[in-house]
Each structure stands twice: as structure tokens, then as C-alpha cells.
Scaffold this motif. Sequence first.
Motif, PDB file in Angstrom:
ATOM      1  N   UNK A   1       0.845  -1.207   0.000  1.00 24.18           N
ATOM      2  CA  UNK A   1       0.000   0.000   0.000  1.00 24.18           C
ATOM      3  C   UNK A   1       0.877   1.252   0.000  1.00 24.18           C
ATOM      4  N   UNK A   2       0.248   2.338  -0.437  1.00 24.15           N
ATOM      5  CA  UNK A   2       0.892   3.637  -0.425  1.00 24.15           C
ATOM      6  C   UNK A   2       1.195   4.041   1.009  1.00 24.15           C
ATOM      7  N   UNK A   3       0.267   3.738   1.903  1.00 26.51           N
ATOM      8  CA  UNK A   3       0.431   4.084   3.315  1.00 26.51           C
ATOM      9  C   UNK A   3       1.722   3.479   3.873  1.00 26.51           C
ATOM     10  N   UNK A   4       1.907   2.190   3.628  1.00 27.07           N
ATOM     11  CA  UNK A   4       3.127   1.524   4.092  1.00 27.07           C
ATOM     12  C   UNK A   4       4.373   2.197   3.517  1.00 27.07           C
ATOM     13  N   UNK A   5       4.263   2.532   2.243  1.00 30.42           N
ATOM     14  CA  UNK A   5       5.415   3.135   1.558  1.00 30.42           C
ATOM     15  C   UNK A   5       5.816   4.433   2.237  1.00 30.42           C
ATOM     16  N   UNK A   6       4.800   5.228   2.602  1.00 30.35           N
ATOM     17  CA  UNK A   6       5.113   6.498   3.249  1.00 30.35           C
ATOM     18  C   UNK A   6       5.749   6.296   4.632  1.00 30.35           C
ATOM     19  N   UNK A   7       5.276   5.265   5.315  1.00 31.02           N
ATOM     20  CA  UNK A   7       5.883   4.967   6.629  1.00 31.02           C
ATOM     21  C   UNK A   7       7.355   4.628   6.483  1.00 31.02           C
TER      22      UNK A   7
ATOM     23  N   UNK B   1      13.887   5.187  -2.415  1.00 32.16           N
ATOM     24  CA  UNK B   1      12.589   5.048  -1.763  1.00 32.16           C
ATOM     25  C   UNK B   1      11.540   5.965  -2.389  1.00 32.16           C
ATOM     26  N   UNK B   2      11.987   7.112  -2.928  1.00 32.29           N
ATOM     27  CA  UNK B   2      11.022   7.994  -3.588  1.00 32.29           C
ATOM     28  C   UNK B   2      10.364   7.295  -4.768  1.00 32.29           C
ATOM     29  N   UNK B   3      11.150   6.546  -5.519  1.00 36.02           N
ATOM     30  CA  UNK B   3      10.586   5.783  -6.627  1.00 36.02           C
ATOM     31  C   UNK B   3       9.572   4.783  -6.092  1.00 36.02           C
ATOM     32  N   UNK B   4       9.921   4.155  -4.995  1.00 35.67           N
ATOM     33  CA  UNK B   4       9.021   3.169  -4.412  1.00 35.67           C
ATOM     34  C   UNK B   4       7.718   3.800  -3.937  1.00 35.67           C
ATOM     35  N   UNK B   5       7.822   4.935  -3.259  1.00 36.18           N
ATOM     36  CA  UNK B   5       6.636   5.606  -2.726  1.00 36.18           C
ATOM     37  C   UNK B   5       5.728   6.059  -3.871  1.00 36.18           C
ATOM     38  N   UNK B   6       6.317   6.697  -4.857  1.00 32.04           N
ATOM     39  CA  UNK B   6       5.503   7.181  -5.976  1.00 32.04           C
ATOM     40  C   UNK B   6       4.864   6.010  -6.735  1.00 32.04           C
ATOM     41  N   UNK B   7       5.566   4.933  -6.826  1.00 32.69           N
ATOM     42  CA  UNK B   7       5.024   3.752  -7.496  1.00 32.69           C
ATOM     43  C   UNK B   7       3.778   3.229  -6.807  1.00 32.69           C
ATOM     44  N   UNK B   8       3.828   3.183  -5.478  1.00 28.50           N
ATOM     45  CA  UNK B   8       2.667   2.686  -4.733  1.00 28.50           C
ATOM     46  C   UNK B   8       1.480   3.643  -4.878  1.00 28.50           C
ATOM     47  N   UNK B   9       1.761   4.923  -4.813  1.00 28.71           N
ATOM     48  CA  UNK B   9       0.726   5.924  -5.007  1.00 28.71           C
ATOM     49  C   UNK B   9       0.083   5.753  -6.382  1.00 28.71           C
ATOM     50  N   UNK B  10       0.916   5.564  -7.381  1.00 30.58           N
ATOM     51  CA  UNK B  10       0.423   5.391  -8.756  1.00 30.58           C
ATOM     52  C   UNK B  10      -0.564   4.236  -8.837  1.00 30.58           C
ATOM     53  N   UNK B  11      -0.211   3.104  -8.289  1.00 27.46           N
ATOM     54  CA  UNK B  11      -1.085   1.933  -8.349  1.00 27.46           C
ATOM     55  C   UNK B  11      -2.460   2.258  -7.747  1.00 27.46           C
TER      56      UNK B  11
END
Lengths: 377, 377, 377, 377
Positions: free
Chosen positions: A115-121, A351-361
Amino acid sequence: MSTKIRLGILGGGGDSLIGVLHRVASSMYDSYQLVGGVFNPDFEQNIGFAEKIGIPTNRVYRDFDTLIEEELKLPETERMEVISILTPNFLHFPMAKKLLENGFNVICEKPMTTTYEEAKILKEILGKSKTIFAVTYTYTGYPMVRQMKEMIASGMIGTIQKIDVQYYQGWINPIIHDAEKRAVTWRLDPEKSGISCCIGDIGTHAFDMIEYVTGMEVKEILADLNYVYSDNKMDVDGTVLLRFSEFVKGLIRTSQIATGEENNFTVSIYGNKGGLKWEQENPNYLYHLTEDGPLKVLKPGHAYNSQLSLDGSKLPPGHPEGIFDSMGNIYKGVARAIRNEKYHPGEFPTINDGVRGMNFIEKVVESHKKGNVWVEV
Amino acid sequence: MSTKIRLGILGGGGDSLIGVLHRVASSMYDSYQLVGGVFNPDFEQNIGFAEKIGIPTNRVYRDFDTLIEEELKLPETERMEVISILTPNFLHFPMAKKLLENGFNVICEKPMTTTYEEAKILKEILGKSKTIFAVTYTYTGYPMVRQMKEMIASGMIGTIQKIDVQYYQGWINPIIHDAEKRAVTWRLDPEKSGISCCIGDIGTHAFDMIEYVTGMEVKEILADLNYVYSDNKMDVDGTVLLRFSEFVKGLIRTSQIATGEENNFTVSIYGNKGGLKWEQENPNYLYHLTEDGPLKVLKPGHAYNSQLSLDGSKLPPGHPEGIFDSMGNIYKGVARAIRNEKYHPGEFPTINDGVRGMNFIEKVVESHKKGNVWVEV
Amino acid sequence: MSTKIRLGILGGGGDSLIGVLHRVASSMYDSYQLVGGVFNPDFEQNIGFAEKIGIPTNRVYRDFDTLIEEELKLPETERMEVISILTPNFLHFPMAKKLLENGFNVICEKPMTTTYEEAKILKEILGKSKTIFAVTYTYTGYPMVRQMKEMIASGMIGTIQKIDVQYYQGWINPIIHDAEKRAVTWRLDPEKSGISCCIGDIGTHAFDMIEYVTGMEVKEILADLNYVYSDNKMDVDGTVLLRFSEFVKGLIRTSQIATGEENNFTVSIYGNKGGLKWEQENPNYLYHLTEDGPLKVLKPGHAYNSQLSLDGSKLPPGHPEGIFDSMGNIYKGVARAIRNEKYHPGEFPTINDGVRGMNFIEKVVESHKKGNVWVEV
Amino acid sequence: MSTKIRLGILGGGGDSLIGVLHRVASSMYDSYQLVGGVFNPDFEQNIGFAEKIGIPTNRVYRDFDTLIEEELKLPETERMEVISILTPNFLHFPMAKKLLENGFNVICEKPMTTTYEEAKILKEILGKSKTIFAVTYTYTGYPMVRQMKEMIASGMIGTIQKIDVQYYQGWINPIIHDAEKRAVTWRLDPEKSGISCCIGDIGTHAFDMIEYVTGMEVKEILADLNYVYSDNKMDVDGTVLLRFSEFVKGLIRTSQIATGEENNFTVSIYGNKGGLKWEQENPNYLYHLTEDGPLKVLKPGHAYNSQLSLDGSKLPPGHPEGIFDSMGNIYKGVARAIRNEKYHPGEFPTINDGVRGMNFIEKVVESHKKGNVWVEV
């Protein structure tokens, strides 16, 4: 006295292909030594696998928590310096979180979390630590992808005005049309795989690639997904319209039902002075289009390439390197970061790539479910 | 307890590209552990290199003779099991000879020796030993080259009637036209490089490839070489007409003055039922031509490929592998042979390939010097 | 005694490229004789042009109305049998209307009219007459496009599940970024060019191609266009999502700001058994993808092609034919229709193609203006 | 008043493909009007053919001699101005001879004659007349072949040092392996086809292409032909080594038993500054290789091309033209010559090309029969 970085691996045992990819990648520049990990959930298999790949079994642990506990007992000069997470997706977050909290550098497969939430954490935790965190969007390691990034940055195609990225595969075709198979495939099970199949697995590669090579951010998206059957819960095909600003647009096209396609990931970026095109299946060619001159075809290893690109080739022009070499370049960049050596920010996704990726999904699914409307990313 | 094969390397230190290729190749299937060697003639550099690539320095030896002497003192269970020879060409023979005489398995770069005579001596010695000897004609490790071999063997193109192999490079162009440079380039110095430059370096690849994929032997050749300048002692371009039998012919075309070419090695084999074509720079495509059907394009990793080909792919279709992976396949085959596991004779080139390659070089030069006449091979 | 069909042409004088295309096309199968027309609005230029292209000037008329009047005075055995309309778009409708009303067969350039309304009127008139009416969607005349149509019809790729058609050009890039140029370019003037530039000019080709090769009808569309500048009134780029039914989707991607692209029109159709891909710039290759076999590459002139495809090749395989030949095939089909010979409905596009094309343009603009919503076609 | 050149044709009736090619080519630039000829030996078929292609039958003659006789009776302003010879090879010489002696311009298919002796006689006769004589080496009319010629002339690849031309077909494969078929195929009958099949038919194209694009002359050749069966009298495959000077070499590779090949004619020219490559089956791409820059791919119709190349394109870039268009360009050049307009010598092949072509064929066979020795051309 070895100067190799001590590497641990989570997952990737048995017949895992991703395991092979990471092990080979880690060996490409003589920078890492695999010292242990948890390759399989079953301890016996775990040990057996370590023996099969010829590493000492003393640091092959029963489970992830034991690994943390035991490694922390070791002096820093012996402790694993970086740990690669290759486990099923839902384990990425808890593992990465604990690793970061305990000061380990992390190489994490994509998608980074579920989830995006997890990514932000994760991002927040990382912000408080000094560790290195890389997400393996493998394709960004290709020399000609790096060259594309550098040419765009240096203005060679001018201001970007149109982006079109395709990621077509056909592997799910025989599954989707077989009611029994589609009921038992984990990729099509939201419990195991998150809220999206096609966008989650390959759409994120397309999204990350765009932001990687252009340095621009997608602002809004409008998505139309295809589930093919009413009883199928996950997208297997989807088109996403992109807006970067009022007059700069693009699209991501993904499919897993493009029957007969293998891993047809292509990137086309057009600016007001020219265009650049690249294909993952023929990764050693970069096509540079201009308005008034012949098409130029750039290849790796030539002096006309940028330093970032040249750094990703090991042999002279004409000796084709492939996806293992691409992943090897990402590991090389991470090694430099761990060693506090100078490196280019384009050497590995963060990690920014990871966070944005989750948001995108999440935003893609939201757009689709709301009836194909524009959603901010 | 590690089951990895203990590997030593001779040469390949400093900035050596061939060194990188062999080290990565040896790591691809978790089968080898590099335990030492003699990487550089200078001992200090030798040690420094070992440290740089992160291997223990205790088995990094002052010179080749010391290596033999010291390794023989070790119990067989610790001794190096196979040694790769990556040194300049003139050292291949004495090193390989002594290694074989002392029971070591050998992986030898091509050209195997500097003369046909030396090659035959090695073969004789090998015949009396039980060791494994591989010559690294790297390109034979590509999955689609292996597939070509198997398709020909199974009769898919019928009886072979025409063979055309090209190996064009352009790298020597700026050297050959500069009198000073061509006087000091070791490749153009017969003392250092043997009697042939172009045929010796790349013509042999073409020759070996033909015999590898067809299983046929070249019987007679007629060659025309080009030295470009009167004061140049070595061929930099050459065409060789081939006869396999009265009505089965072919040709090898080689050049190092095909300006702008990188490593353009292409193989075309035509039989009375169809044809097969392959290009080294795009190694993941095999073109199958038939008289009455569409062109077929085969790619690695698909179930329609032979077992020998499939064994050479690590990832699913669409994930391009390259020359490192090709060399990795050769190392994988050698590992199986060393471990007395079952393997396909097509997994790595043997001393016979090396011997025939040396004979070919000498006969080509003979044909040219005699005025472009037919000579038996 | 000549059996050639008497052809008249409206427009296409001076340096007109479309004029060359139609004249050459009409000559390809020895079926037509150009007997007159109105090539230029200016009568003197009109006559001069006729002399330049070497046709008698006695049937080169002052204007369209005179042509009708004078030709109707001739006996039917001398009268023009078919008239090609190559004038600016806004003249297509009045000319076609009057020609049909007077019993002439018509070959009309695309877009057939400037509005959907006009198109429907033409269709109604045609329905009452016995004349032949063809719209020159030139690309449908290529042998491998015809082959694609026939293979889909025969079920070779199964049920269609995904369609992706691209039409990318870059020619408007230097115009759009120059405020003066974009103000005076007729293509960007709705008064002269209708309500759409990019979709009207090339999007319609993509739309017609899809319905031509699949035999399916687009049911709904959602479009996002790009005008690039606020003061620009016409789209120069646009993506259109397509729905054929709930779970069968597709997209049309068009651009005139894909800098460096020439006329990059590609068609990809995926079914549940395989896929077909074709590129206009390399029109003699048709790619047939399957799940479990090698990619097949079909080429024109081979016996494995359908009759419709073979009918479109004049020379044996390996002798490339191009866009003139493609248009020649359309003229050939029209000749057969005029002569009441048997012909395949796929030999030339009809008024239905023209009507649906006009509807498509209007619906795309409507979808975009309403905020990128789904609109029925 | 028509300004079209009055064209007569000898041969090309019935289902003749070469007839279609010439008729379409003659129509491409509105320059010719076909007024008559002798299309078939049988008079009834001759008339029937004229009616079928829609030309008046009053100048369709019983035989060649009648044509000459009758046409000479007509005033010069009505008489045929140029006559195209498309008959079987052995008729080329007597027809061309008589036409030249009677003041007709001639367009002659290749091979121009059946012997070098005949070719020289024609040249002598032509030298005394003022007529235009063109030999239709069709491939020289392609825009990118013309561009290659101009780029070489302007020094863009420096001094030529290596030439490699391939012309591979597979069509004779099923014939050669069938004893009955090969006994009755006229191409394999020296009585009907001259002394060579493969070299005579396609080797000459390769030879002419080399001299056309480079402006250099081949000085010596060494050939090895393949007849495949002892009872076969004609070559179906052959390699020819070329010498232009002591250190400038090349080769021509031809085959009609390259099973599965269609019309694979490729030209590679390497100089000391770069290289140029072109393929007949994809004629709209010219590859320009350089030592230190990216590969450049040139396409027709762009302003960067030479005037000679641009003159050979009718439509803007991205609209592929093919072999009919190439032949059309040759006819266009001949029209200019006949009309005494200015033209570039590269617009059509002349009798010199024809003479050198015949010499080449004879010398190749001589070299082969003497045991593959060097022979002067």
C-alpha cells in the motif's frame, strides 16, 4: 583481507529466478560477498539451498527475526551490511521496516510495499536513519536507459511534449480464459498480490521509467482497466492517460493479455527538438529522432555516451549485455553508496521511486473504479 | 561446507576486460569460487588486484611456477580444481602444458596456442590425462547458437549446401592508417601475436562456429588476405572460400577495417529444406527460413527450443541475456564435466576446436602466400 | 478499341502529391485512361497542367459545374465513367453529391466530407443510385493489411481482446511552436479543415483500419486531445480509448508532434490465440505472434497468403512494393466493381467507411470537450 | 497536344511480370505514352494483349521487322521515340542493333546481350549514333542507392577500402534437386540462357551496383562457382573475389540455393572514414556507419539527401516507395535525356554498364573453369 560488502538475502531460494538475478548481479563488479540470509521459509530447504549455491550455512537463519537478532550480536565489521528483500510482496514492508530500524542497508524488490500508506511509513523511517535504501526497478540500470536520461537532462530533445510508454506481455492469456486457473493464480488474488495485477506488476515499471528518464512528475491520471471476466478480481490490461501539465501529456499502456508478447516494454519520449525511443527486448539500441537529420542509433560503450551510461558497460561496443548486467549496475551503484563513494543519483532507484510507485497503483485503480475520471497523483 | 569448484585464474588483472568476463561467468550458476591465481606479472599489482576484487591473498602467487608448486602441496580437497588461462597468447601453450601435466583442469582462452604444432602437442598430452580442457569460443554458449546446432542436427534444414559466415569489425581502421600506431600495435606484431591478426583473432571464431553448429568439417580452403600497407606484416581483412565436399561450399568473411562495424558476427547456413541465420549483436533471435512458409523467429527460453538451448537461459522469454551469460553457460558446462555430471558435448568447446582452429589459421596464411590457391585443412 | 475505364479527376493539379498518387495508381493495372477533369481552379493553369501531364485538353473544363454539364452531353460510351475527387476537403461533399445525383461513379479522398451530417446525406443518395463509391483510405490496399484482415476473419488469432493502433507524425512540431506559422496554417484553421486536425487527418485512418481488419465496430470512445497552445484551435495530438464490448477494449494513439516521426502508423491486434502486428513504413512484413510457437513473419506474394492479399502483389516475393502500389490496388478493385466483375468487399473502402469516419471525428471532439467522458459512436 | 514520349515495347505480353514493371514505370511521371509494339510472338495473342491493356491495336505489329518497317514510314513527329526491349535474352542483341541503326532510342533489359562480343558491337554502333541507350539495372533507381552514390562521391566515407555485396535467392532450390525439373528449366540451359545462370542473372546486378555507387572499376576477379550436380551445366551459386587495386578488395556473393531467401541483395561499402550499407528488400533505409559517432539511418525525401536522391522520391518521408518507383526513376531519367533536358549521369545505366556486365560474366566463368584463378576484367 577482503573489501567485499557483506550481503544477506531474504527469499530467492529454490527455483526462484529473482534469486538468480540478484546473486549474479551482486557478483558482477567484485563488490559483494553473499554471507547468509533466509532463502526459504522451511529451514531444512533453507540450509539445503545454501549448500547448493555453495555458501557457508552458519549464517543461514531459521527466520527473519532470528537473522536480525543474531546479526546484531556480531561486531559491525562482520555484520551483514546490506540485505536484499526478494520475498513475496506482502513481506516487503515488515522486513524493510525492521531492517531500517536496526540500521541495515536495504535493497528491496518492487513493488516496495502493498500500500501507499506503508510506503510512506518506510520513507519516514528512512528519513531518520543514515542507511541506503534501493528499490530494484531493474530496467533503469541499462546503459541506454541511463543515456536517455542524460540526453534529456542535457536538453538534446528540448522541452518534453509527449510521452508514450508500452509494457505488453501475453503470459496471462492462457490463465485468464481458464476459469479454474484464474481462480487459483496468486497474481489474480488481491489478498496475496495487492489491489492490482497488471498495473502493480508492470505498470509501475512504466511509471518509474518515465519519471526516471525525464525527471518530471506525473500530476494527474485517468485509467481504464480490463478484468476480462466478471469473476476476475484483478486487472490484466490497462491504459493510463497522463498529465504532466496542461499541455504536456502522455500515456502508459500495459497488458498481460497481448497474446504472444514476451516482455515488450518500450519507451518513447518526444520533445520539441527531437525524440528518443528504447525497447527493453533490444536494450542496446537507443533511437534518437530529430526533425531535420537522419535517425541516430546510439549503442553502449561508445565515447559519445554520457559517463553514467558508460559506467554501465563492461565490454567494448558490439558485445551485447543484458538484464543481468542491468541489475548488476544497480548493485554497483548501491555498493558505491554503502562505501560512501561518489555516485550519480541515476545509479539506483530510491525510496522515492518506491513511494511514488505505490501511489500510482492506488490512484490508477481509484480512477478506474470511479468511472475513468482524472485523479491527482 | 561449500560445494563450489575451486577456481584459479592466470592473467585477467588490472583493467583486463577478459578478466571481468571470466569472473562474472564463473559466478553465474553458483558453481565456482575464485580462490587465487596470478593476475599480474608484477607481484605488488597482483596482490593489489586481489584485494580490489575482494579475494584472500594467501593463494595469490608470485608467478605461474610458484602457483603450480604451492598448489601441489595442498591436499586435493583444497587444491585449485580448474585454472583459467587469460594471459597473452604466447603464454597459453607453456601454461596449459604444465597444468595438464600436473593434473589440473584447464579453461583456456582462444587462440589456444600460437602454432598448430603446439596445439597438437597439447592434444596429445591431454589424451593421456583425465582432465577437462575447454577453449572459450565464447559465442558457442549463446542459447540460439545452441538451438541452431540442434536444429541442424535434427535435420530441420535438410542437407547443408551453402554456408556464409561474416565477422566484421572496424576497430583497426584508425590504427592501420597511422604509420606510427601500426608499428607499435602488438596485434600487428607477429612476434607477439602469431602469424595472423584478423584470421587469428576473429576468423577462428567464424571457423569454429561453422564446425560447431553444422557438425561438418572444412576440407579445403582458398584465402585472400589484405594487409593494406606494404610495411604492415599482418592481415587485417580476409576472405576464405571453403569446401566441405565437391558441391558443398561456403565462405568466411572477416575484416577489422570494416569501418564503423563493432562486432558484427553473423552466421548463415542453408540446407535443401531451409536456412538458419543468427547475428551475434542481437543474439536472442534465430531466423528460420523455409521454402514455402513464413520466416520463423525463434527466441530463447521457449518450450519449442531444444534442451541444450533451454539450459542456457536463466530467465523467461523477453528478458535479454548477453555475452556474459553466454560465457557463463560455457563455465556451467565445464563445471558439470569436472563434477562428472552428465552434460551435452555442445556445452563447451574442447581441445579439438582449439587444434582445428590453429590449423585453420596456418592454412589460411599458406593459401594466401602461395597466391590464393586451394589448401587442405 | 480500348477497354480502359474513362477517368476524370477533380483537383490534383500543380505540385499536388495526391494528384501524382492517384494518376500512378490508376495506371497500375492498365485499367483506366485519364480523359480530363478540373485540376486547378485557375483555368489557364488547368490547361497548362493538362499539357504538362500529356493529356488532351478538350475535356479539361473551366470548373466542376461545366464538367458535369458537358460530360452529360456526351454519349454514355464516351462519358467519364468515374471521377476522382482530390480537392480541398470542404469541396468533397458538394462535388460527390452532384456526381452521384448525375450517375457518375466516384473515388473520393478522405475525409469524405467535413461533417457527419453531410456524410449521411451522401450515403442516402448513394443508396438510391447504382453507382460505385470508394473512399481512398489508401493503407487498406497493402497486401499485408489485406492478409491481416483475412487471417482475423478466418480465426487465426481467435477472439479479439485487445487493439492498439498508433499513428505518429512529427511534421507539425516546427509549426505549432511558431505563433505566426500556427496562425496561418490551413490545417489548424477550423474554417478550412473541419473541427479536428490530428484526429481528422490521421486518427480516421487508424479508426478505419481497425474496423477494416477486424470487421468489428467501435461502440464507445473516450478521448483526450492536446492543442499545445491556448491560442491554437485544433488538436495536434490525441489518445482515444475504445470499447467494442464490455471486455474488449482498445486505443488509438495519434500525434503530429511526435518530433522526428515520419508516418509511423502501426497496428496491433491481439486475440485469445495470437496477435498480428503491422507497420506502414515497412508494409511488406506481417508479424504473427502465437503463445507457444516462434514468431512468424509473413511477406507478400507467397502462396501461404490469402487470395485477397495475393491479388495485391504484382511481383514475386522480395521485390518491395509501396504506397503507390497500395493505392493501385484500390483502383483495381474499383475498376472491377465498375465493370461488374466479381470482387472481394475488402478491395476498397466504401461510403460506410466514410460515414463512420466522420462520426468518429465528431464524437472524439465531443468526448474531449465534455471533459474526457465516454461517448457512443 | 500531348507532350508525352511515344513508347513502343518488344515483349512483355501475356503474364509477363517485366511487362507490368515497365508499363507502370513508364507512367509514373506522366512522360510516356505506350503507342504500340510487339508483345507476343503470336499475332493473335499480341492483338489480344493490346486490347487487354487498353491500347489501340493499329501499331501492334506482327513482328519486330514489320515494326521497324512501318514505324519508319511514319513522320518523325508520330514515330515511336523509344523502344523497350523485354524479350528473351538472345533477342536483345539483334533487336537493339537494328533499332540503333535505325535511329530509335532504346531501353534494354539486362543482361544486355548474350556475349561480351555482342555488347562491344552495340557500343560501337551507339558511338556513331545520337540515340539514347539505357540498360535497366532496376535497383540503381532507388533513392537511397542514389544517395549512397552521391555520399561516396562527396567523400563522406573517405577512400574505399572494402566492398562486400551479397545477392542471395533461394528459388532454384526445389528445381536443382529434382533431376527432371533441372533438365527442362530454361535458366539452366546454356543454349537459352548464356554461359551462366546465377552470375548472369543476379551477379551482374551486384557487379553493376558496385561500379555504380563507387565510381570505381573492378580490375581482377577470382571466382568459385557451384553447379551442385554433375549433370547440371549452369552455376546456381558463386563467390567472386574482387580487386580494385593492390590493397583495395571486395567480394560478390551470389546464390540461388540460399533456401528461403527471396531477393536478398545487400551492399556494404567501407571507406577509411565510414561505411554505407543498403538492403534491396528494405530499400528506404541507408545505414551510415562512422568510427566515432552513432549509426545514422537516412531515409528518402529528407532535405539532407542529395538532389539525385530527392529527384527519385514522389511523396514525403514515411510513405514507402518500392521497386516500381525505382524503375520509374530510370524511365524518368531516360525521358529527360530523350527530351534533351539536363540530367544527372546517375539517373540511368548506360551501354557501358551493359558492356562491363557482359565482360564480368565471361571472366567469372573463365576464372572458375581455369581452377579459381585471378583473371583481369
